[in-house]
Write an enzyme that holds these catalytic residues in place. Structure first.
Site, PDB file in Angstrom:
ATOM      1  N   HIS A  78       0.819  -1.232   0.000  1.00  0.00           N
ATOM      2  CA  HIS A  78       0.000   0.000   0.000  1.00  0.00           C
ATOM      3  C   HIS A  78       0.847   1.275   0.000  1.00  0.00           C
ATOM      4  CE1 HIS A  78      -3.240  -2.488   1.249  1.00  0.00           C
ATOM      5  NE2 HIS A  78      -2.936  -2.551   2.506  1.00  0.00           N
ATOM      6  N   CYS A 100       3.767  -1.436  -4.073  1.00  0.00           N
ATOM      7  CA  CYS A 100       3.426  -1.913  -5.414  1.00  0.00           C
ATOM      8  C   CYS A 100       3.716  -0.801  -6.424  1.00  0.00           C
ATOM      9  CB  CYS A 100       1.948  -2.307  -5.469  1.00  0.00           C
ATOM     10  SG  CYS A 100       1.451  -2.781  -7.132  1.00  0.00           S
ATOM     11  N   HIS A 128      -8.056   4.578   4.009  1.00  0.00           N
ATOM     12  CA  HIS A 128      -7.192   3.460   3.611  1.00  0.00           C
ATOM     13  C   HIS A 128      -5.727   3.930   3.534  1.00  0.00           C
ATOM     14  CE1 HIS A 128      -5.502   0.179   1.253  1.00  0.00           C
ATOM     15  NE2 HIS A 128      -6.569  -0.523   1.579  1.00  0.00           N
ATOM     16  N   GLU A 130      -3.382   3.244   1.583  1.00  0.00           N
ATOM     17  CA  GLU A 130      -2.920   3.597   0.229  1.00  0.00           C
ATOM     18  C   GLU A 130      -3.344   5.014  -0.131  1.00  0.00           C
ATOM     19  OE1 GLU A 130      -4.122   0.971  -3.040  1.00  0.00           O
ATOM     20  OE2 GLU A 130      -3.988   2.704  -4.366  1.00  0.00           O
ATOM     21  N   SER A 222      -9.457  -8.544   5.172  1.00  0.00           N
ATOM     22  CA  SER A 222      -9.172  -8.047   3.819  1.00  0.00           C
ATOM     23  C   SER A 222     -10.463  -7.545   3.159  1.00  0.00           C
ATOM     24  CB  SER A 222      -8.553  -9.188   2.982  1.00  0.00           C
ATOM     25  OG  SER A 222      -8.747  -8.934   1.605  1.00  0.00           O
TER      26      SER A 222
HETATM   27 FE1  F3S Z   1      -0.640  -3.762  -6.824  1.00  0.00          FE
HETATM   28 FE2  F3S Z   1      -2.898  -4.200  -8.072  1.00  0.00          FE
HETATM   29 FE3  F3S Z   1      -2.073  -5.901  -6.280  1.00  0.00          FE
HETATM   30  S1  F3S Z   1      -2.161  -2.281  -7.261  1.00  0.00           S
HETATM   31  S2  F3S Z   1      -0.911  -4.685  -4.827  1.00  0.00           S
HETATM   32  S3  F3S Z   1      -1.089  -5.433  -8.231  1.00  0.00           S
HETATM   33  S4  F3S Z   1      -4.169  -5.291  -6.623  1.00  0.00           S
END
Ligand code: F3S
Length: 294
Positions: A78, A100, A128, A130, A222
């Site tokens: 995140h 990510c 959240h 993120e 989750s």
């Molecule tokens: Fe990244 Fe998509 Fe998974 S943003 S963490 S690949 S759901």
């Protein structure tokens, strides 16, 4: 013959797979930064069993930067806020960044838009982590909007840029785009939605429609797994959300001939395998076929 049909998209998405392998390498001492304790800022993924496994390998979960004394800190997929990043740098700890790349992209777009003088609309759940990390990269003094009402009530804003939390639905993003176009002279949209969630939902609901019972695997903490179970249940009333194989309701599985299995983005493969083994066990004595959906 009885059948177990697995969703191809079940389990780790690209970003979670990457974060887990970075954590494994860190625990095994294969990356930079020398020795010392290893922490992750918040649980690395939303799956208690996987987090427990990581803890056994020496990756301790800490709640905030203040709890970190030294060593290495793994940043989860995140991402973290700019303030948290600066605080970690000031502490001199080794930062292992498992954010990510799609989240990093959203942070970069938000920052670039604010630097170019756009008010920034962030489509997502404001609480959240993120979304908090994306907002933190917006330059100070820039108007930040996170709700449709704020768009309607905005004053003195001429141009706005839009970014989205990676797991948002396209429909929700489009609602914000429509509202912004009605309000502002110039609107720039950066589509930062990641396809992994939508593809998993599409495949899982299609599978749910072809089986007698549907098993959705993943952490109860989750949000994405809960949502996956919810939309599968709309298609198939015999949809069961469980975290581990031990929770599989044998009585329900025993009464059906086809079971679909899907899993949220933070569910490890070993949990999926254990559930398949448990279903085989319940159906002991029958001929059983295991295949992937389509
Ligand atoms: Fe990244 Fe998509 Fe998974 S943003 S963490 S690949 S759901």
């Amino acid at each position: 013959m009885k059948r177990i049909i697995l969703a191809r998209s079940a389990g780790f998405c690209f970003g979670v797979k990457r974060a887990m392998s970075i954590a494994d390498e860190t625990a095994a001492g294969r990356n930079e930064g020398g020795g010392g304790p290893i922490a992750s800022l918040g649980p690395l993924i939303h799956n208690p069993q996987a987090v427990e496994e990581l803890e056994k390998k020496g990756v301790r979960v800490v709640g905030e930067v203040a709890d970190i004394a030294g060593g290495k800190v793994i940043v989860r997929s995140h991402g973290i806020t700019r303030t948290e990043h600066e605080a970690l740098v000031a502490k001199g700890v080794t930062i292992i960044d498992a954010t990510c790349p799609f989240v990093t992209k959203a942070q970069e777009h938000a920052q670039a838009l604010s630097r170019q003088g756009y008010a920034v609309i962030v489509v997502g759940d404001a609480d959240h982590p993120e979304v908090k990390s994306i907002i933190s990269y917006i330059e100070p003094g820039t108007p930040v909007i996170t709700t449709l009402r704020e768009i309607r009530d905005a004053t003195k804003i001429r141009k706005a840029g839009i970014v989205a939390q990676t797991t948002q639905s396209f429909d929700n993003l489009m609602q914000f785009v429509g509202e912004a176009l009605r309000k502002f002279t110039e609107v720039r949209v950066c589509n930062t939605i990641c396809n992994a969630t939508i593809l998993r939902q599409r495949e899982s609901t299609a599978l749910a429609g072809t089986v007698e019972a549907m098993i959705v695997l993943g952490g109860y903490n989750s949000a994405n797994t809960r949502r996956l179970a919810e939309i599968c249940r709309e298609i198939n009333r015999k949809t069961i959300h469980i975290e581990t194989a031990a929770e599989l309701p044998a009585d329900i599985v025993d009464r059906v001939r086809t079971v679909g299995v899907t899993a949220g983005a933070s569910t490890p493969q070993w949990i999926v395998d254990a559930v398949v083994a448990r279903i085989r066990d319940v159906w002991r004595g029958d001929r059983i076929g295991v295949s992937y959906y389509k």
